[in-house]
Design an enzyme around this catalytic site. Structure first.
Site, short mmCIF file in Angstrom:
data_model
loop_
_atom_site.label_atom_id
_atom_site.label_comp_id
_atom_site.label_asym_id
_atom_site.label_seq_id
_atom_site.Cartn_x
_atom_site.Cartn_y
_atom_site.Cartn_z
N GLU A 203 71.12 26.67 2.02
CA GLU A 203 72.46 26.19 1.69
C GLU A 203 72.48 24.67 1.76
O GLU A 203 72.64 24.09 2.83
CB GLU A 203 73.47 26.74 2.70
CG GLU A 203 73.50 28.24 2.77
CD GLU A 203 74.84 28.73 3.34
OE1 GLU A 203 75.55 29.41 2.61
OE2 GLU A 203 75.16 28.39 4.48
N LYS B 2 84.25 32.89 7.43
CA LYS B 2 84.54 31.71 8.27
C LYS B 2 85.79 31.96 9.13
O LYS B 2 86.05 33.09 9.52
CB LYS B 2 84.68 30.45 7.41
CG LYS B 2 83.51 30.28 6.45
CD LYS B 2 83.44 28.92 5.83
CE LYS B 2 82.30 28.87 4.83
NZ LYS B 2 82.03 27.57 4.32
N SER C 219 78.99 27.17 -2.98
CA SER C 219 79.88 27.29 -4.13
C SER C 219 79.39 28.29 -5.17
O SER C 219 79.58 28.08 -6.37
CB SER C 219 80.14 25.92 -4.75
OG SER C 219 80.72 25.05 -3.78
N ASN D 28 80.69 35.27 3.95
CA ASN D 28 81.00 34.59 5.21
C ASN D 28 82.46 34.18 5.16
O ASN D 28 82.82 33.24 4.45
CB ASN D 28 80.08 33.37 5.35
CG ASN D 28 80.46 32.48 6.52
OD1 ASN D 28 81.24 32.89 7.40
ND2 ASN D 28 79.94 31.26 6.53
N HIS E 265 74.41 28.21 10.71
CA HIS E 265 75.21 27.73 9.57
C HIS E 265 75.43 26.22 9.70
O HIS E 265 75.58 25.70 10.80
CB HIS E 265 76.56 28.47 9.52
CG HIS E 265 77.28 28.23 8.24
ND1 HIS E 265 78.04 27.11 8.02
CD2 HIS E 265 77.34 28.96 7.10
CE1 HIS E 265 78.54 27.17 6.79
NE2 HIS E 265 78.13 28.28 6.21
N GLU F 46 77.94 24.47 9.32
CA GLU F 46 79.15 24.08 10.06
C GLU F 46 78.90 24.15 11.56
O GLU F 46 79.44 23.33 12.32
CB GLU F 46 80.33 24.97 9.61
CG GLU F 46 80.80 24.56 8.21
CD GLU F 46 81.34 25.68 7.35
OE1 GLU F 46 81.72 26.73 7.89
OE2 GLU F 46 81.37 25.50 6.12
N GLY G 181 81.37 24.66 0.00
CA GLY G 181 82.82 24.49 -0.02
C GLY G 181 83.27 23.27 -0.81
O GLY G 181 84.42 22.85 -0.72
#
Ligand code: PEP
Length: 251
Positions: free
Chosen positions: A168, A12, A214, A10, A96, A98, A174
């Site tokens: 996730e 992003k 990560s 991904n 996701h 985010e 991240g």
């Protein structure tokens, strides 16, 4: 039932078209001819067409990072399933964290997106996962269960089998903080239980559940060797071909 490992990158909101083409070339060179692992890369929308040209004769598939559920019309800024199909997209990331955190994604919009994607012949990568507060307060299972049931509401068994789930934990995305292999596996086993309840044991055993948060060459082998971890959704380490390759072929 053997589940083939699936690693998806991904990217992003990173890379210009030029950067994306260079990165895709690096990925194709590194992992484009192997077929032991399913591989996909998900560049930003504006680079999909250019990256499609780079991956088209390789085993690297193209994915998008989101999609809108409506078919077409007055939805400024949005991209629909037909557009993704027309550019050669196979997979689409949906839900996701985010998107959930910054852009008002809910279990209901996740569900609508999954339905639209499946109808159009796209393969959803459905993201779920708890925040640090939720984990600390013992709510991981409740959160993951609500997200999973919400995502798959009204989705037939046949369609669910076309989906990949990405577990996730938000606190690991991240941040450099990784769930331990045991924590990841425990969550995956729990998600599979919910899938067995929603569908049946055989379906639950055949659906792939990626871990995301990560993941990098140094921890991929241990994570991927867990019984119920069937791949990874990779953020940061997907931006460097050598790191991505180190996850596809972990040592
Ligand atoms: C992600 O965004 O899906 C992700 C897992 O990111 P990172 O690998 O950078 O934690």
């Amino acid at each position: 039932m053997a589940r083939k490992t699936f690693i998806a990158g991904n990217w992003k909101m990173n890379t210009t078209i030029e950067d994306a083409v260079a990165l895709a070339k690096g990925v194709v060179e590194a992992v484009g001819s192997q077929d032991a692992v399913d591989v996909a890369i998900c560049p930003p929308y504006v680079s999909l067409a250019a990256v499609k040209d780079v991956v088209k004769d390789s085993n690297v598939k193209l994915g998008a990072q989101d999609v809108h559920w409506e078919k077409m019309g007055a939805f400024t800024g949005k991209v629909c399933c037909g557009m993704l199909k027309s550019v050669g997209v196979t997979y689409v990331i949906i839900g996701h964290s985010e998107q959930r955190t910054y852009f008002h994604e809910t279990d209901s919009t996740v569900n609508k997106k999954i339905q639209a994607a499946l109808k159009a012949g796209l393969l959803p990568i459905v993201c779920i996962g708890e925040t640090l507060d939720e984990r600390k307060s013992g709510k991981m299972e409740a959160v993951v269960e609500t997200q999973t049931r919400g995502a798959f509401e009204g989705i037939s068994r046949e369609d669910a089998l076309k989906c990949t789930i990405a577990y996730e934990p938000v606190w690991a995305i991240g941040t450099g903080e990784t769930a331990t292999p045991e924590q990841a596996n425990e969550a995956h086993v729990f998600v599979r239980k919910i899938l067995a309840d929603l569908y049946d044991e055989e379906s639950a055993q055949s659906m792939r559940i990626q871990y995301g948060g990560s993941m990098k060459p140094g921890n991929a082998k241990e994570l991927l060797s867990q019984s119920d971890v069937d791949g990874g959704l990779i953020g940061g380490a997907a931006l460097k071909p050598e790191l991505f390759e180190g996850i596809v072929n972990p040592k």
